[in-house]
Design an enzyme around this catalytic site. Structure first.
Site, PDB file in Angstrom:
ATOM      1  N   CYS A  54      -3.574  -9.865  12.945  1.00 19.77           N
ATOM      2  CA  CYS A  54      -4.815 -10.324  13.560  1.00 19.77           C
ATOM      3  C   CYS A  54      -4.873  -9.994  15.047  1.00 19.77           C
ATOM      4  O   CYS A  54      -5.930 -10.109  15.656  1.00 19.77           O
ATOM      5  CB  CYS A  54      -4.988 -11.820  13.335  1.00 19.77           C
ATOM      6  SG  CYS A  54      -5.698 -12.189  11.715  1.00 19.77           S
TER       7      CYS A  54
ATOM      8  N   LYS B 210      -7.475  -7.331  15.576  1.00 22.63           N
ATOM      9  CA  LYS B 210      -8.851  -7.581  15.167  1.00 22.63           C
ATOM     10  C   LYS B 210      -9.814  -7.350  16.333  1.00 22.63           C
ATOM     11  O   LYS B 210      -9.428  -7.335  17.509  1.00 22.63           O
ATOM     12  CB  LYS B 210      -8.985  -9.024  14.665  1.00 22.63           C
ATOM     13  CG  LYS B 210      -8.153  -9.344  13.427  1.00 22.63           C
ATOM     14  CD  LYS B 210      -8.826  -8.864  12.176  1.00 22.63           C
ATOM     15  CE  LYS B 210      -8.056  -9.326  10.939  1.00 22.63           C
ATOM     16  NZ  LYS B 210      -8.741  -8.949   9.697  1.00 22.63           N
TER      17      LYS B 210
ATOM     18  N   ASP C 156     -18.789 -19.410   8.896  1.00 21.21           N
ATOM     19  CA  ASP C 156     -17.703 -19.273   7.931  1.00 21.21           C
ATOM     20  C   ASP C 156     -17.460 -17.806   7.617  1.00 21.21           C
ATOM     21  O   ASP C 156     -18.375 -16.974   7.680  1.00 21.21           O
ATOM     22  CB  ASP C 156     -18.036 -20.039   6.653  1.00 21.21           C
ATOM     23  CG  ASP C 156     -17.759 -21.529   6.782  1.00 21.21           C
ATOM     24  OD1 ASP C 156     -16.571 -21.894   6.772  1.00 21.21           O
ATOM     25  OD2 ASP C 156     -18.724 -22.302   6.921  1.00 21.21           O
ATOM     26  N   ASP C 157     -16.215 -17.501   7.244  1.00 21.76           N
ATOM     27  CA  ASP C 157     -15.838 -16.123   6.960  1.00 21.76           C
ATOM     28  C   ASP C 157     -16.032 -15.745   5.505  1.00 21.76           C
ATOM     29  O   ASP C 157     -15.684 -14.641   5.106  1.00 21.76           O
ATOM     30  CB  ASP C 157     -14.367 -15.892   7.351  1.00 21.76           C
ATOM     31  CG  ASP C 157     -14.160 -16.002   8.847  1.00 21.76           C
ATOM     32  OD1 ASP C 157     -15.094 -15.667   9.599  1.00 21.76           O
ATOM     33  OD2 ASP C 157     -13.068 -16.418   9.259  1.00 21.76           O
TER      34      ASP C 157
ATOM     35  N   ASP D 148      -9.373 -17.989   3.541  1.00 23.43           N
ATOM     36  CA  ASP D 148     -10.768 -18.431   3.543  1.00 23.43           C
ATOM     37  C   ASP D 148     -11.123 -19.167   2.251  1.00 23.43           C
ATOM     38  O   ASP D 148     -11.930 -20.106   2.267  1.00 23.43           O
ATOM     39  CB  ASP D 148     -11.691 -17.221   3.713  1.00 23.43           C
ATOM     40  CG  ASP D 148     -11.583 -16.615   5.106  1.00 23.43           C
ATOM     41  OD1 ASP D 148     -11.362 -17.376   6.062  1.00 23.43           O
ATOM     42  OD2 ASP D 148     -11.722 -15.383   5.225  1.00 23.43           O
TER      43      ASP D 148
ATOM     44  N   GLY E 253      -8.957  -2.019  -7.278  1.00 22.17           N
ATOM     45  CA  GLY E 253      -8.916  -1.764  -5.847  1.00 22.17           C
ATOM     46  C   GLY E 253      -9.096  -0.306  -5.524  1.00 22.17           C
ATOM     47  O   GLY E 253      -9.413   0.525  -6.393  1.00 22.17           O
ATOM     48  N   HIS E 254      -8.893   0.023  -4.277  1.00 20.26           N
ATOM     49  CA  HIS E 254      -9.038   1.390  -3.799  1.00 20.26           C
ATOM     50  C   HIS E 254      -7.911   1.693  -2.819  1.00 20.26           C
ATOM     51  O   HIS E 254      -7.368   0.804  -2.167  1.00 20.26           O
ATOM     52  CB  HIS E 254     -10.391   1.582  -3.114  1.00 20.26           C
ATOM     53  CG  HIS E 254     -11.559   1.404  -4.032  1.00 20.26           C
ATOM     54  ND1 HIS E 254     -12.024   2.404  -4.846  1.00 20.26           N
ATOM     55  CD2 HIS E 254     -12.344   0.321  -4.274  1.00 20.26           C
ATOM     56  CE1 HIS E 254     -13.048   1.960  -5.555  1.00 20.26           C
ATOM     57  NE2 HIS E 254     -13.264   0.688  -5.224  1.00 20.26           N
ATOM     58  N   SER E 255      -7.581   2.977  -2.705  1.00 20.51           N
ATOM     59  CA  SER E 255      -6.537   3.398  -1.767  1.00 20.51           C
ATOM     60  C   SER E 255      -6.947   4.712  -1.118  1.00 20.51           C
ATOM     61  O   SER E 255      -7.744   5.480  -1.669  1.00 20.51           O
ATOM     62  CB  SER E 255      -5.194   3.568  -2.484  1.00 20.51           C
ATOM     63  OG  SER E 255      -5.275   4.608  -3.450  1.00 20.51           O
TER      64      SER E 255
END
Length: 723
Positions: free
Chosen positions: A400, A403, A430-431, A470, A520-522
């Site tokens: 983080c 970020k 909120d996230d 979250d 997912g993706h890569s």
């Protein structure tokens, strides 16, 4: 070629953090092999140096003086540190077994795990005694013994040089602290084998001078609570029993399939084992071409040859031969600041020998303390204006700490329209989003982290816990996740290895939380980045930022300081054990804590904006003020010291600017430290505080009441905890 990122194509794994491997890591940091990924496996973040153990026991050195910081050394070498004890090597699959994580694959590996002085065949030893090796456990156990005030009876089993040194050091330490006690040295054979007659006499004189009782040619038959039983029927009273009876190989080596000699790994003059892809060095190795006794000096001399041969094995180069010296200087501590020195039959003793030994040991340890730290590359000329300010004068943090700042993020998000979907409930601040699907309430969130450590397993666990934060903060039950990965440039084989490690580790966290990774993706990029999109189900109204009430108590479930500790690690200024403690906190899931906090009026997870920024979010959404007591906020070990030294994460300045109502200086500086996978911050009814904290403490969370919401303007201030 200057701007091309070269792919990693081969895995080199060092099993153990012994002296030879520590020196290989140092050399690797100064001369890395392009394309090779280096991994070191060690059960502890610190490797204790055996040469200074008697001096520590006697009280001449602090505990920290013994430690080679493997976390810092691995950072310097560009290596990933896997914390755990290897228990097997699968030669066919080219994998090392480390319990609690996916197997560690290798193309070339080396073993330097040292020896143990444990005596599993001696009844009662495992239950009532502490072996002198591994050193970490012994050193910590002795610290507890010497810190008491009552008389101590000590028994040392094994009267070789190591046992004699320990016995004299213990006797000196007890006497120096005014402790009445007795040290007894026991051996089934004659004492001090391997020393010449003159040196042995000098050491025996040292034992007598320290008041050590020597029992020879009578072995121990059992260890009982408070005593060692001898073969002749005698009973030696002992409050503390240790064993230094020669070199014992680690038992797991026998199942590897490598050729052994009396349990030790057989190596040739190139330090190769019976498998050409596996090397070994130090006390765990037996040199078949030129057998030598177990002594650290050989490990130190093996290190340059091992380094060159590992590089040659990875690159197809020519290997060197290791030729051990015929004899070596033996320096034997006598308890006080005196020592006996012997080489080639020549013997000297006295304070001068101890000073010589101290210089040798100190110079050896200085090799691992005087390491260059990471800095910024030279900037090109000419360059666009503003580059120096954008870089910020130090390397970019991961997690983080990398970020986008609160101000820039809000400026980009506020103008966006909420859209026309009636099945999406806006949750300002909120996230996560709240979706209404077929009558079900579903929470959706996404997060990712730029890697800040080289171990993809630990990084995947932390990223998964971070993404789930979250969901937990809104009181939802995790449901499903998709993974989003950016891998550095790797060969196809190393890509498969890294993907397998990441997905195995992440799946463990997600399933433990009740969620499944469904896809997912890569892609391939400049560096490792791991992220997850996560959904959760709410059987009730979600807990948001907006329902906090004046008078609510503020509870935090985890200590803060991950940003400053990891920034300190990057700069080579954080202690390895403090870094490991921070990583363990980040990788700890919070499903149990979220259940305890289910009745909170408002809740959030503390991440990139720091504790102050996330508390500000609650204040703004709930329309309350807040009083925060910095002294009540739990801190990670080492965080306050690093902060006092001026260590800051990359995002700290943005976080500081976002909450001008809070003061500068002291512990308050850590309120702006960006957290990765940080704790839950909850506003709870004041009457529930004691019950909630008791439940969290019982679960093992270092939770604390840190303040309260108040009537007033929506910003936090500092002050004492309200009654």
């Amino acid at each position: 070629m200057d701007n091309m990122q070269l792919p990693l194509t081969r895995d080199l794994v060092l099993i153990g953090g012994g002296h030879a491997h520590a020196l290989v890591l140092r050399r690797w940091g100064m001369n890395r092999l392009p394309g090779a990924r280096l991994t070191v496996i060690s059960p502890e973040p610190m490797a204790a140096y055996s040469g200074m153990l008697p001096g520590y026991v006697a009280g001449h050195y602090a505990r920290a003086a013994l430690d080679i910081d493997l976390v810092r050394l691995a950072r310097f070498a560009g290596a990933r540190l896997v914390l755990g004890a290897a228990t097997d090597i699968d030669l066919a699959a080219r994998q090392v077994t480390v319990p609690g994580r996916p197997p560690v694959a290798f193309d070339i590996c080396s073993i330097d795990v040292g020896i143990t002085s444990a005596m599993p065949d001696l009844p009662g030893f495992d239950d009532h005694a502490v072996p002198a090796k591994p050193l970490d456990r012994f050193a910590d156990s002795w610290r507890a013994v010497i810190g008491g005030s009552t008389p101590v009876q000590v028994a040392v089993i094994g009267a070789g040089v190591a046992g004699a040194e320990l016995a004299m050091a213990m006797a000196h330490a007890l006497r120096a602290r005014g402790r009445n006690g007795q040290v007894t040295l026991i051996d089934a054979a004659g004492a001090l084998p391997g020393l010449g007659a003159r040196a042995a006499r000098a050491v025996r004189d040292g034992l007598a001078a320290q008041g050590v009782t020597l029992i020879e040619r009578t072995g121990a038959t059992a260890v009982e609570p408070g005593a060692v039983l001898l073969a002749d029927g005698r009973r030696v009273e002992a409050d503390f029993v240790t064993g230094a009876a020669g070199a014992q190989p680690h038992g797991w080596l026998a199942q590897t399939g490598l050729v052994l000699e009396n349990g030790f790994v057989a190596v040739d003059d190139r330090l190769q084992t019976s498998d050409a892809a596996v090397f070994a060095a130090g006390d765990c190795a037996h040199m078949t071409t030129s057998p030598r006794p177990k002594a650290g000096v050989y490990a130190v001399r093996q290190a340059p040859v091992l380094f060159e041969n590992l590089r040659a094995a990875l690159s197809g180069g020519r290997m060197r031969r290791y030729r051990p010296q015929r004899d070596y200087l033996k320096l034997i501590s006598l308890g006080d600041k005196a020592a006996v020195g012997e080489r080639f039959g020549l013997v000297k003793s006295g304070p001068a020998m101890w000073r010589w030994k101290d210089r040798i040991d100190s110079r050896f340890m200085d090799r691992f303390r005087d390491l260059p730290v990471m800095g910024l590359p030279d900037l090109p000329e000419p360059r666009a204006q503003g580059m120096e300010q954008a870089l910020g004068g130090k390397p970019l943090c991961g997690g983080c700490g990398a970020k986008v700042g609160r101000g820039a993020l809000r400026a980009a998000l506020v103008p966006l329209a909420t859209g026309a979907h009636t099945d999406i409930t806006p949750l300002p601040g909120d996230d996560a989003a709240l979706l209404h699907t077929g009558g079900a309430r579903q929470v959706l969130s996404s997060d990712h982290l730029r890697a800040f450590i080289d171990d993809p397993v630990v990084m995947a666990r932390i990223a998964a816990v971070h993404a789930l934060g979250d969901i937990w903060a809104m009181g939802a039950a995790p449901q499903a996740a998709t993974a989003n990965l950016v891998l550095p440039r790797l060969s196809a084989e190393l890509q498969e290895r890294m993907m397998r490690e990441i997905m195995t580790a992440a799946t463990g966290i997600m399933r433990g939380a009740g969620a499944e990774i469904v896809g997912g993706h890569s892609s391939v990029g400049a560096e490792l980045t791991i992220g997850f999109s996560v959904t959760g189900l709410c059987g009730h109204e979600p807990v948001t930022l907006a329902k906090g009430r004046a008078g609510d108590a503020l509870i935090l479930t985890k200590p803060i300081g991950t940003g400053v500790v990891m920034a300190g690690e990057m700069a080579g200024r954080a202690r390895g054990d403090h870094v490991v403690a921070a990583l363990e906190q980040m990788a700890r899931p919070q499903a149990e804590a979220a259940r305890v906090l289910a009745g909170a009026h408002a809740m959030t997870d503390v991440t990139g904006f720091g504790l102050a920024g996330h508390l500000l979010n609650i204040c703004e959404a709930s329309g309350t003020g807040a009083v925060l007591c910095p002294e009540a906020v739990p801190l990670l070990d080492g965080a306050a010291d690093l902060s006092a030294q001026g260590v800051r994460s990359s995002l700290w300045a943005d976080n500081r600017a976002a909450v001008p109502s809070l003061p500068d200086g002291g512990i308050a500086e850590l309120l702006f430290d960006p957290q990765t996978a940080g704790g839950l911050l909850a506003a709870v009814p004041r009457g529930e505080v004691d019950r909630i904290l008791a439940a969290l403490h019982w679960l093992g969370f270092a939770a604390a009441r840190i303040g309260a919401l108040t009537d007033g303007p929506p910003y936090p201030v500092t002050g004492p905890l309200p009654a």
